[in-house]
Motif scaffolding. Structure first.
Motif, PDB file in Angstrom:
ATOM      1  N   ASP A  30       0.839  -1.191   0.000  1.00 50.52           N
ATOM      2  CA  ASP A  30       0.000   0.000   0.000  1.00 50.52           C
ATOM      3  C   ASP A  30       0.878   1.247   0.000  1.00 50.52           C
ATOM      4  OD1 ASP A  30      -2.222   1.491   0.077  1.00 50.52           O
ATOM      5  OD2 ASP A  30      -2.921   0.824   2.045  1.00 50.52           O
ATOM      6  N   CYS A  31       1.423   1.598  -1.164  1.00 49.28           N
ATOM      7  CA  CYS A  31       2.526   2.561  -1.191  1.00 49.28           C
ATOM      8  C   CYS A  31       2.081   4.011  -1.329  1.00 49.28           C
ATOM      9  CB  CYS A  31       3.489   2.219  -2.324  1.00 49.28           C
ATOM     10  SG  CYS A  31       5.127   2.871  -2.005  1.00 49.28           S
ATOM     11  N   ILE A  32       2.801   4.906  -0.617  1.00 52.98           N
ATOM     12  CA  ILE A  32       2.549   6.333  -0.811  1.00 52.98           C
ATOM     13  C   ILE A  32       3.518   6.917  -1.833  1.00 52.98           C
ATOM     14  CG2 ILE A  32       1.562   6.750   1.491  1.00 52.98           C
ATOM     15  CD1 ILE A  32       4.368   7.805   2.325  1.00 52.98           C
TER      16      ILE A  32
ATOM     17  N   ASP B 195       5.542   6.836  -5.639  1.00 52.57           N
ATOM     18  CA  ASP B 195       5.052   6.618  -6.996  1.00 52.57           C
ATOM     19  C   ASP B 195       6.201   6.379  -7.973  1.00 52.57           C
ATOM     20  OD1 ASP B 195       2.701   6.267  -8.442  1.00 52.57           O
ATOM     21  OD2 ASP B 195       2.848   8.276  -9.317  1.00 52.57           O
ATOM     22  N   CYS B 196       6.951   5.331  -7.748  1.00 46.47           N
ATOM     23  CA  CYS B 196       8.077   5.025  -8.629  1.00 46.47           C
ATOM     24  C   CYS B 196       7.543   4.503  -9.973  1.00 46.47           C
ATOM     25  CB  CYS B 196       8.991   3.990  -7.995  1.00 46.47           C
ATOM     26  SG  CYS B 196       9.514   4.451  -6.331  1.00 46.47           S
ATOM     27  N   ALA B 197       8.032   5.108 -11.044  1.00 40.43           N
ATOM     28  CA  ALA B 197       7.465   4.849 -12.367  1.00 40.43           C
ATOM     29  C   ALA B 197       7.499   3.369 -12.754  1.00 40.43           C
ATOM     30  CB  ALA B 197       8.218   5.673 -13.405  1.00 40.43           C
ATOM     31  N   TYR B 198       8.537   2.649 -12.320  1.00 39.64           N
ATOM     32  CA  TYR B 198       8.747   1.278 -12.781  1.00 39.64           C
ATOM     33  C   TYR B 198       8.029   0.231 -11.939  1.00 39.64           C
ATOM     34  CZ  TYR B 198      12.019   2.130  -9.031  1.00 39.64           C
ATOM     35  OH  TYR B 198      12.553   2.506  -7.827  1.00 39.64           O
ATOM     36  N   CYS B 199       7.303   0.657 -10.900  1.00 38.17           N
ATOM     37  CA  CYS B 199       6.828  -0.309  -9.914  1.00 38.17           C
ATOM     38  C   CYS B 199       5.324  -0.531  -9.984  1.00 38.17           C
ATOM     39  CB  CYS B 199       7.213   0.170  -8.523  1.00 38.17           C
ATOM     40  SG  CYS B 199       6.558  -0.866  -7.213  1.00 38.17           S
ATOM     41  N   LEU B 200       4.955  -1.794  -9.879  1.00 41.96           N
ATOM     42  CA  LEU B 200       3.547  -2.157  -9.935  1.00 41.96           C
ATOM     43  C   LEU B 200       2.774  -1.634  -8.719  1.00 41.96           C
ATOM     44  CD1 LEU B 200       1.935  -3.764 -12.004  1.00 41.96           C
ATOM     45  CD2 LEU B 200       2.210  -5.781 -10.563  1.00 41.96           C
TER      46      LEU B 200
ATOM     47  N   GLN C 117      10.295  10.278  -5.242  1.00 43.67           N
ATOM     48  CA  GLN C 117      10.300  10.448  -3.783  1.00 43.67           C
ATOM     49  C   GLN C 117      11.563   9.892  -3.135  1.00 43.67           C
ATOM     50  OE1 GLN C 117       7.593   9.220  -5.402  1.00 43.67           O
ATOM     51  NE2 GLN C 117       5.745  10.285  -4.716  1.00 43.67           N
ATOM     52  N   LYS C 118      12.411   9.246  -3.942  1.00 40.67           N
ATOM     53  CA  LYS C 118      13.660   8.745  -3.384  1.00 40.67           C
ATOM     54  C   LYS C 118      14.802   9.641  -3.844  1.00 40.67           C
ATOM     55  CE  LYS C 118      12.074   3.971  -3.386  1.00 40.67           C
ATOM     56  NZ  LYS C 118      12.040   2.743  -4.178  1.00 40.67           N
ATOM     57  N   THR C 119      15.812   9.787  -2.998  1.00 42.65           N
ATOM     58  CA  THR C 119      16.982  10.557  -3.416  1.00 42.65           C
ATOM     59  C   THR C 119      18.217   9.730  -3.115  1.00 42.65           C
ATOM     60  OG1 THR C 119      17.277  11.527  -1.239  1.00 42.65           O
ATOM     61  CG2 THR C 119      15.875  12.738  -2.776  1.00 42.65           C
TER      62      THR C 119
HETATM   63  S1  SF4 Z   1       9.451   0.796  -5.576  1.00 43.84           S
HETATM   64 FE1  SF4 Z   1       8.594   2.783  -5.042  1.00 43.84          FE
HETATM   65  S2  SF4 Z   1       6.420   2.632  -5.546  1.00 43.84           S
HETATM   66 FE2  SF4 Z   1       7.212   0.563  -5.489  1.00 43.84          FE
HETATM   67  S3  SF4 Z   1       6.803  -0.140  -3.457  1.00 43.84           S
HETATM   68 FE3  SF4 Z   1       8.871   0.661  -3.427  1.00 43.84          FE
HETATM   69  S4  SF4 Z   1       8.640   2.803  -2.836  1.00 43.84           S
HETATM   70 FE4  SF4 Z   1       6.607   2.057  -3.413  1.00 43.84          FE
END
Ligand code: SF4
Lengths: 418, 259
Positions: A63-65, A67-72, A180-182
């Motif tokens: 349940d992710c907050i 928004d990584c483009a490559y991730c389901l 959202q990651k650095t």
């Molecule tokens: S890769 Fe990014 S969007 Fe996917 S679960 Fe991890 S933090 Fe959430």
């Protein structure tokens, strides 16, 4: 939601993680507890994609907050969401472990609430397992980027292995695909783990009462083929991670297109499995064959040849160093010959102590003669074909490679015991 | 002088006695076999060597002094249950008498290579099975695992699981050889498993339902669904799966049932 439904959702979301290794830690059972960890790691099953299953690999939540483009599991996708309770994870782990389905737990998670909230819950799962259930099996815990140092520290005392995923090989790609990651939120915990790992290890040499911190060391993973970096960039980064951060393993994961985005390869593109395979081979050369990244690739040749083993490619580019003589070459020189591995190089040295090696012994010792012969002499006699041009040799080495499916995913196998 | 064939009773001590006897005889050796695996041919010079614990012990302590390789080659050679192993052990001893322990790494020698490969195979199968063993929780709170293996590795497995399962009781059952070991929480003992039960397990690859603990099926199903879910369809590679986990081991694998 029933545990079984959660398991399906949260195992499905975890299947993109490449690592499933359970090696590098040796833990014995304690009174009243269950479990131990074997230094060499144990595979318990193999899934239909040919990968080893060693650990119960699941997410705590999808349940992710972020928004990584490559991730389901990214926030902007609509899909079933689930979150395990700590008790559910512990119960599954213990019961799978008792039936010998697994070596332990590999727990990762999407970010919910905040990085610290997520990390705290993950640490709670470990604490429950270690303290209440006295579980001494293997635990690999993923560290959420941006977690506080205190939580990372607690995690290190409970887990066998920690990993922070680098995800993408450059800051630029990170900005574009994982906004959202650095680099900072990834590198800071990584550095902390590296330092504490070495620190506690040093102290343990002096006194056995010092606690273990993440005894199987740390690993990381990066996605290959989602962004534009060259193999040279990837391999140089890998080398730095091994030498400067003392990482135990770097995993590569061929990008699997699950989302549409203008910044990503098309949905129809298959995962670049050959490239992933070549990177693992090159990584192998860094770890076991004393190669350096700049020897394998250069600015002029920034990508690995998809039709050649990187070691063969290196030997062909440096053909003036060959042939070398089997009865005189040093261990280091032997290791660089295509067709000679760590085991056969060691055997050559052991046999030479007793008697000289003859041509007919080579195969028995375990050399891949078909490949090695172009690079060696024995008693002054060249075993390759003098009349072959360099071009012909390159061609011959290419066709000697069988890129069949079996070799492709070989990396997923664990190291054999010697 | 004609070369002789030495026979022994098939026990570890018997095999060592025959090897020791052959070495002492000084003559040429044609083969050293378990008498059960050998039928006499015309013109064979056959000597049946009685098991002699003292000689076996002497030889074994000589091997121990040579180091770990010699011990491994011998024990694993025995557990590998290959017919020809006695002769190669004899050759190994001869080489070591001549060159010392260094001879154990003489990979150009056929016998050393044979023993080293056989030993790796035994270790390899023990290691592989330490992962592929599947325990079933029985009604009586005992964890029971049936398996079949090429080499006789139940001893290695018992050592592995006795360090791991703590106070929980288990039974390892080599169904092919019909050997069972029981761990009662503090020691391993050989036991006999009921023959009707064994036959059922052999035929079905599973324990009769009436014996399974209440939650056993539940966890089996969870494991099956986890196993199916964790595979990446984009990377499907059944051939590789079969290569790494050969079909002959599937019979008792909960997750491969129905495959
Ligand atoms: S890769 Fe990014 S969007 Fe996917 S679960 Fe991890 S933090 Fe959430």
């Amino acid at each position: 939601m029933k545990t079984s439904e959660k398991l399906t959702i949260l195992a499905d979301a975890a299947k993109y993680d490449a690592s499933c290794s359970s090696s590098g830690s040796s833990r014995s059972n304690t009174a009243g507890g269950i479990g131990s960890a074997a230094m060499s790691g144990i595979c318990h099953s193999w899934s239909a994609d040919g990968r080893c299953i060693s650990l119960l690999k699941i997410l705590l939540s999808n349940d992710c907050i972020f928004d990584c483009a490559y991730c389901l599991s990214r926030r902007s996708n609509t899909l079933p969401r689930a979150t395990f309770t700590a008790e559910e994870v512990a119960d599954l782990t213990i019961n799978f472990y008792l039936r010998n389905y697994i070596e332990g737990l590999f727990l990762s998670s999407a970010v919910y609430g905040s990085p610290d909230r997520t990390m705290a819950d993950m640490v709670d799962v470990c604490r429950l397992l270690r303290k209440k259930h006295r579980f001494n099996g293997y635990i690999h815990l993923k560290v959420i980027p941006g977690s506080s140092p205190e939580l990372v520290r607690q995690a290190g005392f409970l887990a066998d292995r920690l990993s922070v995923n680098i995800e993408l090989p450059s800051e630029q790609s990170l900005k574009m695909l994982a906004p959202q990651k650095t680099k900072r939120t990834i590198m800071v915990p990584m550095q902390q783990i590296g330092e504490e790992y070495s620190g506690f290890q040093r102290d343990r040499m002096k006194s056995r009462n010092v606690p273990c911190f993440c005894p199987a060391g740390q690993s990381t993973q990066m996605i290959v083929g989602a962004s534009a970096e060259s193999d040279l960039q990837i391999l140089t980064l890998t080398e730095n991670l091994y030498t400067r951060m003392q990482l135990k393993r770097v995993y590569y994961s061929a990008y699997m297109a699950v989302n549409t985005s203008p910044n990503l390869p098309a949905l129809t593109s298959g995962p670049p499995l050959v490239r992933e395979h070549r990177l693992y081979q090159a990584d192998w050369l860094l770890r076991f064959y004393r190669f350096q990244a700049h020897e394998i690739l250069s600015a002029a040749h920034p990508f690995l040849d998809d039709r050649l083993d990187p070691k063969v490619a290196w030997a062909l580019r440096n053909f003036d160093l060959f042939p070398i003589d089997i009865n005189r070459a040093s261990y280091e020189e032997l290791l660089r010959v295509p067709g000679i591995g760590v085991t056969s190089a060691r055997r050559i040295i052991a046999t030479r102590r007793l008697c000289a090696i003859r041509e007919e012994d080579l195969k028995k010792i375990g050399l891949v003669v078909k490949r090695a012969r172009h690079f060696i002499t024995i008693g002054g006699k060249y075993l390759g074909d003098h009349t072959m041009s360099h071009q012909q040799l390159v061609g011959a080495m290419r066709s000697a490679e069988k890129p069949g499916s079996i070799k492709l995913l070989r990396e997923t196998r664990q190291l054999r015991l010697f | 002088m004609t070369s002789s064939i030495y026979l022994h009773d098939g026990s570890f001590e018997g095999m060592l006695s025959a090897v020791a006897f052959a070495v002492k005889s000084g003559g040429s050796v044609h083969g050293i076999y378990d008498e059960k695996s050998y039928s006499v041919q015309l013109f064979d010079m056959v000597v049946t060597v009685p098991t002699d614990s003292l000689q076996a012990e002497k030889l074994f302590s000589y091997l121990k002094n040579l180091g770990e390789y010699a011990v491994q080659f011998t024990i694993n050679g025995f557990l590998g249950e290959e017919r020809a192993v006695g002769f190669h052990l004899y050759q190994m001893v001869q080489l070591c008498l001549r060159h010392g322990a260094r001879a154990l790494e003489l990979y150009r020698d056929d016998s050393i290579r044979y023993l080293s490969q056989l030993s790796r195979r035994v270790n390899g199968e023990a290691h592989r099975l330490s992962g592929l063993i599947r325990f079933r929780e029985l009604k009586e709170d005992i964890y029971y695992a049936p398996f079949e293996s090429d080499c006789n590795v139940i001893g290695y497995l018992a050592r592995h699981f006795s360090c791991r399962m703590g106070s929980r009781q288990w039974i390892l059952h080599d169904v092919g050889r019909n050997i069972s070991l029981h761990w009662d929480g503090s020691k391993v003992q050989s036991i006999e498993v009921d023959s009707a039960f064994t036959t059922y397990v052999l035929e079905n690859g599973e324990v009769p339902d009436t014996h399974l603990g209440n939650t056993e099926r539940y966890y089996q199903q969870l494991w099956q669904s986890f196993h199916a879910t964790i595979a990446n369809p984009d990377r499907e590679n059944r051939k590789l799966q079969r290569q790494l986990m050969p079909k002959r081991y599937w019979r008792y694998l909960v997750e491969m049932r129905g495959n």
